[in-house]
Every structure is written in C-alpha cells, then in structure tokens.
Enzyme design. Structure first.
Site, short mmCIF file in Angstrom:
data_model
loop_
_atom_site.label_atom_id
_atom_site.label_comp_id
_atom_site.label_asym_id
_atom_site.label_seq_id
_atom_site.Cartn_x
_atom_site.Cartn_y
_atom_site.Cartn_z
CG HIS A 1 45.42 39.10 51.68
ND1 HIS A 1 44.71 40.23 51.33
CD2 HIS A 1 45.15 38.16 50.73
CE1 HIS A 1 44.05 39.98 50.21
NE2 HIS A 1 44.31 38.75 49.83
CG ASP B 1 42.35 39.38 46.52
OD1 ASP B 1 42.27 38.76 45.46
OD2 ASP B 1 42.87 38.89 47.54
CG HIS C 1 47.35 35.48 43.10
ND1 HIS C 1 46.66 34.73 42.18
CD2 HIS C 1 46.56 35.52 44.21
CE1 HIS C 1 45.51 34.34 42.70
NE2 HIS C 1 45.42 34.82 43.93
CG HIS D 1 37.40 34.04 48.69
ND1 HIS D 1 38.08 33.07 49.39
CD2 HIS D 1 38.34 34.73 47.99
CE1 HIS D 1 39.37 33.16 49.12
NE2 HIS D 1 39.55 34.16 48.28
CG ASP E 1 46.76 35.03 48.07
OD1 ASP E 1 46.77 36.15 48.61
OD2 ASP E 1 45.95 34.71 47.19
CD GLU F 1 41.66 35.37 44.79
OE1 GLU F 1 40.60 35.04 45.34
OE2 GLU F 1 42.78 35.00 45.19
#
Length: 397
Positions: free
Chosen positions: A227, A85, A81, A25, A166, A83
């Site tokens: 992750h 990453d 998702h 982040h 996540d 985002e």
C-alpha cells in the site's frame, strides 16, 4: 486506471491507485488520502508476479496486465499476504493461468483456500527459502502476525529490492507513486497512522523481526510495500522509523479526549489542559472531541503521547457512545507505558467516572489517580478544581 510504472530494470509496478476509497477494513479505518493496491511484475529469465489487487478492480487490472504481458508467460505467483485487498483478484487471474505455481506460507495456503474455496499449485516457503529467476533470485522472509499469520516479505537480490507487503506501507493514494514525488507531510502522517492503528499490537514481534531482517545483511536499495508509495529515496528511513515506533514510542504530548452533552465536560477538558500547561509548558497538549473527530486520528495522536486523559459526561448509567468506542479501540491496539486518568460531568448519578476507570484498568496503561467528576456546570470553584487536577497530573509525567 493509472498506467504501469517501472521501478527498476527488471521490476514494474502493476497495481491500482484508488483515491476514492475513504474507509478500510470495512468502516473501521479512515483513509482520507485514499490508497493503492500494489502488485509487481519481475522480469528475468523467469517471470514472477508479486501479489494481486482487490477484487473490485480485478477485471480492469487483468485487462491492463494482459496488455503488459502474455499471462501464460508468468512462471510464478508470489503471494506475500492474502488479505482480500491483496488476493482479491487472484481467483480471476487463476482462471486465466490455473496451473501457475503460487509461492506462499503454509498459512497463506490455508487462507486462500478458506476465502475462495479453491486449491491451486501451492509451493510452501519459509524464512531463508529461495526461488531462482535466472540472473537474480528471491529470498523469502516470514513476517508472521505482521499483521496476519500468513505474512511474509520477498527480497530480490541483484536489484536489492524488498517487497515488504503491509510492512512499511501506508494508505496514500498518491499518483506520483514514489516517496520523493509526494507531499512529505502527508506521507509522514499516513505512515505514522498506519503503524499506530494497525501494527502497534504487534510491536514486540516487529522489534524481533526487524532485528532478524537486519541480521540477514541484505542490502536494500528500494522497498516496495503493498500500500502507498515505493521507497526509493533513502528507503531505510522508514525502517529506522519502525525501529523507533516499536519500542514504546512516545513524545512530550498529552492527549485529552472527551465527549460532552452540554459543554460541561468540554470545559473540564479545557481547564485541565490549562493546569497541565502551567506545569509542563514544553508539552504539546491536544484536545479532541471523540464524537467529532476520526477515532483513527485520535489513536494516532495517542500513539505519540506520553499521557492520555479520557473524559465523558454520564448518560444513563454509563459513558457516551463515542468515548466507549474510542476506549475499545485503544484497548485493541494495546497501548503500554502511558499514564492515564479520567474525568467527566454529571447531573445525578455520576457513573461515567467509574465506568471510565474500570475500562482503563483493563489496559496496560498506568492509571495515575481516581479521576475527577463535576456536577452540573463549571463555576469558579470547580474550574479551579479542574486546574489543580491538571497540575497534579502533570507532576506525574
């Protein structure tokens, strides 16, 4: 790059392990154990790819993916998702297979279009929608604000695999990849840190969402987050932890966080700790210097705590920068149901205590007293005053 690994008869992990990444982040989150960007390939009568990887690894990832499968044989792309990453390599992938349908939430579509300035063959899904792959099918479950507004999970029936994105993940760049192949202490800590620093603000939402997922009655044999490790050994253990963590979790822990200029505030912290210990010997007391330790690790300790004390010397008309940043971080994660107080040393105007109290009053934690300040250095009288302060604070726990 790590070679791709089979998760089940039909699912293969096709992600990236990044052990060199130490901040996330931007520079906000410390991740000393590195991380992974998990993407999954599902082979059935139809073939689906779940999520991509961060852009920095996009080219290498695509080369390995081409060795694994002819990209034109991918029938569906599921973006749980978006985002960067998780979606960073999507544009590179779509240059190869531009017409492939992308399954995502409505907000997922908006985020992809906003980030990358491109529109694709989007198929918008919501909770309960299904996608048949042949023998098995995917069920979609929206997870709005866990932790972005586009988030969702995808469940593969038949194999009983939950692609949780996540949720249930952690930043742990473990080469072993599965939860039974890694150091358990590191895994447990990184899971707690991930929850404390990222998901705590959404605990009430998560509590309701967990109840919703459980009510669906889906058997879960494997949890594949985006992750960290894949949960194949007793995968529900991490769900059980989340169920505890989202309900105003706390232990018999007191965190005393401080920053100090000439050790006076540090000495106050130590004497306050001695006073607490006299009254609550069963409590774990953690003293931590906010200027010398990771803010994220301090926040993780605070997540466990029943009570927190914040201390800072006065500098000019305020508090030391590391303490200001720490309190801002604490306000961001929105801790509740914890008892707090402030303390600090000073030379002339002594404003740090007032600043600390004002900032703590903006939180949803309970400020139990007006705090304590000591002028110049500690002597026997002020040391005893700090111990009394600690004893009085402990009585309120």
């Amino acid at each position: 790059m790590k070679k791709f690994v089979s998760v089940s008869d039909s699912v293969k992990w096709v992600g990236v392990v990044d052990q060199d990444m130490k901040k996330f982040h931007g520079e906000e989150l410390s991740i000393p154990s590195g991380t992974t960007y998990n993407s999954y390939l599902i082979r059935d009568e139809k073939i689906a790819l779940v999520d991509t990887v961060i852009h920095a690894f996009g080219e290498q990832w695509l080369e390995l993916l081409k060795e694994e499968i002819d990209l034109n044989k991918i029938d569906y792309i599921i973006m749980n998702h978006n985002e960067p990453d998780h979606s960073g390599a999507l544009v590179q992938l779509m240059k190869e297979i531009p017409d492939t349908p992308i399954y995502c939430t409505q907000m997922g579509k908006e985020i992809i279009e906003a980030y990358y300035g491109r529109s694709y063959n989007f198929n918008i899904v919501k909770t309960g929608d299904k996608l048949s792959l042949g023998k098995n099918e995917i069920t979609f479950v929206e997870m709005k604000m866990l932790h972005w507004p586009d988030s969702m999970m995808s469940y593969l029936n038949g194999e009983n695999i939950l692609f949780s994105n996540d949720a249930f993940g952690q930043h742990y760049g473990a080469n072993g990849l599965f939860n039974d192949m890694v150091d358990q202490n590191t895994l447990e800590y990184e899971c707690l840190k991930y929850y404390a620093c990222i998901l705590t603000p959404f605990s009430k939402i998560l509590e309701k969402k967990l109840e919703e997922v459980i009510s669906l009655g889906l058997p879960i044999d494997v949890i594949c987050p985006s992750h960290g490790v894949i949960w194949r050994d007793n995968p529900m253990q991490i769900v059980e932890k989340y169920s505890k963590w989202c309900r105003s979790y706390k232990e018999d822990v007191v965190v005393i966080a401080y920053d100090t200029m000439w050790e006076s505030t540090k000495k106050m912290a130590e004497s306050i700790a001695d006073g607490i210990r006299e009254v609550k010997p069963e409590y774990e007391i953690i003293l931590t210097n906010s200027a010398k330790n990771s803010e994220n690790d301090i926040v993780t300790d605070m997540f466990r705590a029943s009570a927190i004390l914040f201390g800072s010397s006065t500098i000019n008309n305020g508090i030391l920068p590391s303490m200001a940043a720490l309190i801002e971080g604490v306000k961001g994660v929105n801790f509740q149901d914890k008892k707090v107080a402030a303390f600090g040393s000073y030379g002339w105007n002594g404003k740090s205590l007032a600043v600390l109290n004002e900032e703590l009053s903006k939180t949803k934690m309970t400020l139990v007293n007006e705090g304590l300040k000591v002028k110049w250095n500690l002597n026997s009288a002020t040391r005893e005053e700090c111990m009394v302060f600690g004893r009085d604070f402990a009585v309120k726990l």
